[in-house]
Design an enzyme around this catalytic site. Structure first.
Site, PDB file in Angstrom:
ATOM      1  N   CYS A  35     -12.862 -98.533 -15.402  1.00  0.00           N
ATOM      2  CA  CYS A  35     -12.767 -97.073 -15.498  1.00  0.00           C
ATOM      3  C   CYS A  35     -11.573 -96.591 -16.315  1.00  0.00           C
ATOM      4  CB  CYS A  35     -12.651 -96.488 -14.096  1.00  0.00           C
ATOM      5  SG  CYS A  35     -11.178 -97.107 -13.276  1.00  0.00           S
ATOM      6  N   CYS A 104     -12.464-100.576  -7.494  1.00  0.00           N
ATOM      7  CA  CYS A 104     -11.194 -99.841  -7.381  1.00  0.00           C
ATOM      8  C   CYS A 104     -10.192-100.620  -6.537  1.00  0.00           C
ATOM      9  CB  CYS A 104     -11.426 -98.474  -6.758  1.00  0.00           C
ATOM     10  SG  CYS A 104     -12.776 -97.571  -7.517  1.00  0.00           S
TER      11      CYS A 104
HETATM   12 FE1  FES Z   1     -10.965 -96.169 -11.408  1.00  0.00          FE
HETATM   13 FE2  FES Z   1     -11.574 -96.199  -8.923  1.00  0.00          FE
HETATM   14  S1  FES Z   1     -12.719 -95.264 -10.500  1.00  0.00           S
HETATM   15  S2  FES Z   1      -9.928 -97.185  -9.868  1.00  0.00           S
END
Ligand code: FES
Length: 125
Positions: A35, A104
């Protein structure tokens, strides 16, 4: 928010150990390739025990909650024991994470490893 456990929501709303340690003995920084979120963790170490830890994250709620939880889990532990903690342990301590958010929890656990590695590079021969 129903997919998040009470613990995740609680740690997200009241994260523990947020901040910086200016004279940290080890600093780890990692980015999440999935992400693009990033996290930095600071540790103080005395005789192989993590005596203090703080973190900063530019990440999602699950990243905040897992880092908050991992800081509580490693404080007072030996470097060796802290390194053994997996992202699954952290997620379990939080009552689970939605599967889509499991990546995450890697950020928190990898950041602990990176901070310990940095400490070792600076203090061990
Ligand atoms: Fe990036 Fe959770 S969406 S660490």
């Amino acid at each position: 928010m129903e997919e998040y456990s009470k613990e995740v929501i609680e740690h997200f709303l009241n994260p523990r150990n947020v901040g910086e340690i200016k004279d940290a003995d080890g600093v780890g920084e990692v980015g999440n390739p999935v992400c693009g979120d990033i996290m930095r963790m600071y540790i103080k170490v005395k005789k192989d025990i993590i005596t203090d830890v703080k973190f900063l994250t530019f990440g999602c709620g699950a990243a905040v909650a897992t880092s908050s939880m991992v800081t509580e889990m490693i404080k007072g532990k030996s470097l060796e024991k802290a390194e053994e903690i997996t992202n699954i342990n952290v997620a379990e301590a939080l009552g689970g994470l939605p599967p889509i958010k499991m990546h995450c929890s890697n950020l928190a656990q990898q950041c602990v490893k990176a901070a310990i590695l940095d400490y070792r590079k600076k203090h061990e021969k």
